[in-house]
Design a protein around this motif. Structure first.
Motif, PDB file in Angstrom:
ATOM      1  N   VAL A  41       4.720  -5.819  -0.657  1.00  0.00           N
ATOM      2  CA  VAL A  41       5.381  -5.156  -1.797  1.00  0.00           C
ATOM      3  C   VAL A  41       4.580  -3.924  -2.197  1.00  0.00           C
ATOM      4  CG1 VAL A  41       4.221  -6.663  -3.495  1.00  0.00           C
ATOM      5  CG2 VAL A  41       6.326  -5.506  -4.132  1.00  0.00           C
ATOM      6  N   ASP A  42       5.260  -2.857  -2.528  1.00  0.00           N
ATOM      7  CA  ASP A  42       4.617  -1.664  -3.090  1.00  0.00           C
ATOM      8  C   ASP A  42       5.494  -1.109  -4.199  1.00  0.00           C
ATOM      9  OD1 ASP A  42       2.001  -0.734  -2.132  1.00  0.00           O
ATOM     10  OD2 ASP A  42       2.915  -0.913  -0.154  1.00  0.00           O
ATOM     11  N   THR A  43       4.839  -0.532  -5.196  1.00  0.00           N
ATOM     12  CA  THR A  43       5.523  -0.041  -6.387  1.00  0.00           C
ATOM     13  C   THR A  43       5.354   1.473  -6.492  1.00  0.00           C
ATOM     14  OG1 THR A  43       5.091  -2.147  -7.432  1.00  0.00           O
ATOM     15  CG2 THR A  43       5.597  -0.317  -8.913  1.00  0.00           C
ATOM     16  N   SER A  70       6.031   0.968   6.767  1.00  0.00           N
ATOM     17  CA  SER A  70       4.755   1.321   7.391  1.00  0.00           C
ATOM     18  C   SER A  70       3.754   0.168   7.267  1.00  0.00           C
ATOM     19  CB  SER A  70       4.218   2.586   6.715  1.00  0.00           C
ATOM     20  OG  SER A  70       2.984   2.942   7.264  1.00  0.00           O
ATOM     21  N   ASP A  71       3.773  -0.539   6.144  1.00  0.00           N
ATOM     22  CA  ASP A  71       2.900  -1.720   6.003  1.00  0.00           C
ATOM     23  C   ASP A  71       3.326  -2.815   6.979  1.00  0.00           C
ATOM     24  OD1 ASP A  71       0.896  -1.083   4.121  1.00  0.00           O
ATOM     25  OD2 ASP A  71       2.318  -1.279   2.479  1.00  0.00           O
ATOM     26  N   LEU A  72       4.639  -2.968   7.188  1.00  0.00           N
ATOM     27  CA  LEU A  72       5.093  -3.962   8.177  1.00  0.00           C
ATOM     28  C   LEU A  72       4.601  -3.557   9.561  1.00  0.00           C
ATOM     29  CD1 LEU A  72       8.812  -4.690   7.115  1.00  0.00           C
ATOM     30  CD2 LEU A  72       6.781  -6.055   6.633  1.00  0.00           C
ATOM     31  N   TYR A 143      -4.494  -7.622  12.093  1.00  0.00           N
ATOM     32  CA  TYR A 143      -5.288  -7.591  10.870  1.00  0.00           C
ATOM     33  C   TYR A 143      -6.323  -6.479  10.883  1.00  0.00           C
ATOM     34  CZ  TYR A 143      -3.314 -12.271  10.329  1.00  0.00           C
ATOM     35  OH  TYR A 143      -2.459 -13.340  10.232  1.00  0.00           O
ATOM     36  N   ARG A 144      -6.719  -6.074   9.686  1.00  0.00           N
ATOM     37  CA  ARG A 144      -7.814  -5.104   9.529  1.00  0.00           C
ATOM     38  C   ARG A 144      -9.118  -5.730  10.031  1.00  0.00           C
ATOM     39  NH1 ARG A 144      -6.358  -3.338   3.245  1.00  0.00           N
ATOM     40  NH2 ARG A 144      -4.334  -2.435   3.749  1.00  0.00           N
ATOM     41  N   SER A 145      -9.145  -7.028  10.098  1.00  0.00           N
ATOM     42  CA  SER A 145     -10.375  -7.741  10.485  1.00  0.00           C
ATOM     43  C   SER A 145     -10.500  -7.916  11.995  1.00  0.00           C
ATOM     44  CB  SER A 145     -10.398  -9.112   9.807  1.00  0.00           C
ATOM     45  OG  SER A 145      -9.245  -9.840  10.188  1.00  0.00           O
ATOM     46  N   ASN A 207      -4.163  -0.514  10.576  1.00  0.00           N
ATOM     47  CA  ASN A 207      -4.032  -0.245   9.145  1.00  0.00           C
ATOM     48  C   ASN A 207      -3.162   0.997   9.050  1.00  0.00           C
ATOM     49  OD1 ASN A 207      -4.446  -0.353   6.392  1.00  0.00           O
ATOM     50  ND2 ASN A 207      -6.656   0.037   6.463  1.00  0.00           N
ATOM     51  N   ASP A 208      -2.264   1.065   8.093  1.00  0.00           N
ATOM     52  CA  ASP A 208      -1.455   2.279   7.998  1.00  0.00           C
ATOM     53  C   ASP A 208      -2.075   3.248   6.997  1.00  0.00           C
ATOM     54  OD1 ASP A 208      -0.641   0.692   5.733  1.00  0.00           O
ATOM     55  OD2 ASP A 208       1.070   2.042   5.521  1.00  0.00           O
ATOM     56  N   ILE A 209      -1.791   4.524   7.219  1.00  0.00           N
ATOM     57  CA  ILE A 209      -2.483   5.569   6.438  1.00  0.00           C
ATOM     58  C   ILE A 209      -1.652   5.962   5.225  1.00  0.00           C
ATOM     59  CG2 ILE A 209      -3.557   7.850   6.564  1.00  0.00           C
ATOM     60  CD1 ILE A 209      -4.005   7.269   9.585  1.00  0.00           C
ATOM     61  N   SER A 210      -1.917   5.280   4.118  1.00  0.00           N
ATOM     62  CA  SER A 210      -1.218   5.595   2.870  1.00  0.00           C
ATOM     63  C   SER A 210      -2.134   6.358   1.915  1.00  0.00           C
ATOM     64  CB  SER A 210      -0.698   4.327   2.195  1.00  0.00           C
ATOM     65  OG  SER A 210      -1.743   3.398   2.005  1.00  0.00           O
ATOM     66  N   ASP A 211      -3.419   5.996   1.885  1.00  0.00           N
ATOM     67  CA  ASP A 211      -4.348   6.668   0.963  1.00  0.00           C
ATOM     68  C   ASP A 211      -5.109   7.803   1.649  1.00  0.00           C
ATOM     69  OD1 ASP A 211      -3.674   4.990  -1.130  1.00  0.00           O
ATOM     70  OD2 ASP A 211      -5.141   3.485  -0.566  1.00  0.00           O
ATOM     71  N   GLY A 212      -5.362   7.705   2.929  1.00  0.00           N
ATOM     72  CA  GLY A 212      -6.170   8.691   3.667  1.00  0.00           C
ATOM     73  C   GLY A 212      -7.142   7.942   4.559  1.00  0.00           C
TER      74      GLY A 212
HETATM   75  N1  LIG Z   1      -1.576  -6.806  -8.360  1.00  0.00           N
HETATM   76  C1  LIG Z   1      -1.788  -7.493  -7.238  1.00  0.00           C
HETATM   77  N2  LIG Z   1      -1.675  -8.833  -7.241  1.00  0.00           N
HETATM   78  C2  LIG Z   1      -1.896  -9.532  -6.099  1.00  0.00           C
HETATM   79  N3  LIG Z   1      -2.253  -8.988  -4.934  1.00  0.00           N
HETATM   80  C3  LIG Z   1      -2.398  -7.657  -4.874  1.00  0.00           C
HETATM   81  C4  LIG Z   1      -2.182  -6.836  -6.017  1.00  0.00           C
HETATM   82  N4  LIG Z   1      -2.376  -5.547  -5.659  1.00  0.00           N
HETATM   83  C5  LIG Z   1      -2.700  -5.559  -4.360  1.00  0.00           C
HETATM   84  N5  LIG Z   1      -2.706  -6.821  -3.867  1.00  0.00           N
HETATM   85  C6  LIG Z   1      -3.051  -7.249  -2.491  1.00  0.00           C
HETATM   86  O1  LIG Z   1      -4.237  -6.572  -2.066  1.00  0.00           O
HETATM   87  C7  LIG Z   1      -4.197  -6.230  -0.681  1.00  0.00           C
HETATM   88  C8  LIG Z   1      -4.395  -4.731  -0.488  1.00  0.00           C
HETATM   89  O2  LIG Z   1      -3.333  -4.054  -1.120  1.00  0.00           O
HETATM   90  P1  LIG Z   1      -3.152  -2.477  -1.044  1.00  0.00           P
HETATM   91  O3  LIG Z   1      -2.068  -2.115  -2.018  1.00  0.00           O
HETATM   92  O4  LIG Z   1      -4.466  -1.815  -1.155  1.00  0.00           O
HETATM   93  O5  LIG Z   1      -2.633  -2.286   0.464  1.00  0.00           O
HETATM   94  P2  LIG Z   1      -1.487  -1.329   0.965  1.00  0.00           P
HETATM   95  O6  LIG Z   1      -0.178  -1.699   0.357  1.00  0.00           O
HETATM   96  O7  LIG Z   1      -1.559  -1.307   2.440  1.00  0.00           O
HETATM   97  O8  LIG Z   1      -1.953   0.077   0.388  1.00  0.00           O
HETATM   98  P3  LIG Z   1      -1.070   1.112  -0.451  1.00  0.00           P
HETATM   99  O9  LIG Z   1      -0.700   0.426  -1.750  1.00  0.00           O
HETATM  100  O10 LIG Z   1      -1.959   2.278  -0.602  1.00  0.00           O
HETATM  101  O11 LIG Z   1       0.156   1.352   0.396  1.00  0.00           O
HETATM  102  C9  LIG Z   1      -2.860  -6.749  -0.175  1.00  0.00           C
HETATM  103  O12 LIG Z   1      -3.045  -8.019   0.365  1.00  0.00           O
HETATM  104  C10 LIG Z   1      -2.033  -6.839  -1.450  1.00  0.00           C
HETATM  105  O13 LIG Z   1      -0.981  -7.786  -1.332  1.00  0.00           O
END
Ligand SMILES: Nc1ncnc2c1ncn2[C@@H]1O[C@H](COP(=O)(O)OP(=O)(O)OP(=O)(O)O)[C@@H](O)[C@H]1O
Ligand SMILES: Cc1ncc(C[n+]2csc(CCOP(=O)(O)O)c2C)c(N)n1
Ligand SMILES: [Mg+2]
Ligand SMILES: [Mg+2]
Ligand SMILES: [Mg+2]
Length: 319
Positions: A41-43, A70-72, A143-145, A207-212
């Motif tokens: 999920v992203d907001t 992109s995260d998928l 995974y990133r790991s 890892n996808d490049i969303s922040d840099g």
């Molecule tokens: N408010 C939250 N509550 C629970 N888990 C969270 C929360 N915010 C982030 N996470 C979790 O933290 C991890 C890293 O999230 P992050 O948002 O940094 O990754 P991303 O989505 O790839 O990056 P971006 O948001 O820049 O696209 C993920 O597993 C995400 O589900």
């Protein structure tokens, strides 16, 4: 417009995914699966992630679904479903909101992705949250790991273009390939084809490049407990990128973000096959560095043979 007429207007008439049992119209959606399921999920908030000064509603929809897809891709997953939560200010017209959904639909249809639900509430500022789901073969999530010493580090596409496009839009400046940079910002294409194509490779860190990449490379280093070295000259940039100042080039390619390209690592043995898969999926790819054992996880950047530590410097909320 009210909540219910809006939902009716954006509700799909048909679905593509065979696993779907119940889409929009009940308390929740239902699907049945036999493989591993990846969910993210992203907001996105008006004036933080997008602005009506730089984007039409169609672009907003396209771009925010691209960020989720992109995260998928970064998990190695095939996109399948998405849900959209909308917090809508009163001034927004239904027609503009429908355009946001048309932007999402344009990209979703490239992957036969189905819109299967969401939520609609009123608010002071436009906020959109997307939940996306996809399939990955059992135990093949990336995974990133997963990085290991002696891996090579690679990046897809070109970096810094989206930030260049944003700056061009905000400053209104003229420059070479202006439309190209603007399009890279407004209509990014996640690297699903490459990520899916890599499923035959035993181990890949992605890892996808969303922040840099300064951020994403550090995330891989920390998760894998390794040292990543990035060779600055090897970071792929567009041909006309050199028109920007030296400082802008450095800042944008390392910390601009929102390119939605993939950063990854793979063993040297598998690198030739990864390059073949990249050709087959029409994905530009380049080795930009290597992985070494670490006492402390970190990222180094090598510029003209000189090496220094690369700290996370991409976009950070709540800072
Ligand atoms: N408010 C939250 N509550 C629970 N888990 C969270 C929360 N915010 C982030 N996470 C979790 O933290 C991890 C890293 O999230 P992050 O948002 O940094 O990754 P991303 O989505 O790839 O990056 P971006 O948001 O820049 O696209 C993920 O597993 C995400 O589900
Ligand atoms: C109007 C406007 N101002 C600034 C930016 C730049 N920006 C916003 S969020 C983000 C990183 C990813 O965020 P997240 O970590 O939430 O995925 C970046 C680089 C933009 N796109 N539009
Ligand atoms: Mg994300
Ligand atoms: Mg996130
Ligand atoms: Mg990500």
């Amino acid at each position: 417009m009210d909540e219910f007429s809006f939902i009716n207007a954006i509700k799909p008439n048909t679905y593509n995914q065979p696993a779907l049992i119940k889409g929009i119209g009940d308390d929740a959606a239902v699907f049945r699966s036999t493989s591993d399921i990846v969910t993210t999920v992203d907001t996105f908030v008006e004036d933080i992630h997008f602005s009506l000064e730089t984007m039409a509603p169609f672009h907003i929809g396209y771009r925010i679904l691209a960020a989720n897809i992109s995260d998928l891709a970064a998990m190695g997953a095939e996109p399948a479903f998405y849900l959209v939560s909308m917090c809508i200010p009163k001034k927004w017209k239904q027609s503009a909101l429908e355009e946001i959904y048309q932007g999402m639909h344009e990209l979703a249809s490239m992957y036969q992705m189905d819109l299967i639900g969401g939520d609609t509430v009123s608010s002071e500022r436009l906020m959109i949250s997307i939940t996306a789901m996809g399939y990955v073969p059992e135990n093949k999530a990336r995974y990133r790991s997963h990085a290991e010493p002696n891996d090579i580090v690679f990046a897809t596409g070109t970096l810094g273009d989206s930030r260049a496009g944003l700056e061009i839009l905000l400053q209104g400046q003229e420059c070479k390939d202006k439309d190209y940079y603007i399009e890279r910002h407004r209509l990014p294409n996640p690297r699903v084809a490459l990520a899916s194509g890599l499923c035959e490779i035993d181990r890949v860190a992605l890892n996808d490049i969303s922040d840099g990449i300064s951020s994403e490379a550090n995330e891989i280093a920390e998760a894998s407990n390794v040292e990543l070295t990035i060779i600055e000259e090897k970071i792929p940039v567009s041909n006309s990128f050199q028109q920007f100042s030296k400082e802008q080039q450095y800042d944008w390619k390392l910390s601009g973000g929102e390119d939605f390209e993939l950063l990854g690592t793979v063993s040297e043995v598998h690198w030739p096959r990864v390059q073949e898969i990249a050709v087959q999926t029409d994905t530009p790819i380049q080795q930009i560095g290597y992985v070494r054992e670490a006492e402390e996880p970190c990222v180094l950047i090598q510029t003209h043979g000189e090496t220094k530590k690369l700290m996370k410097s991409g976009y950070t909320h709540l800072k």
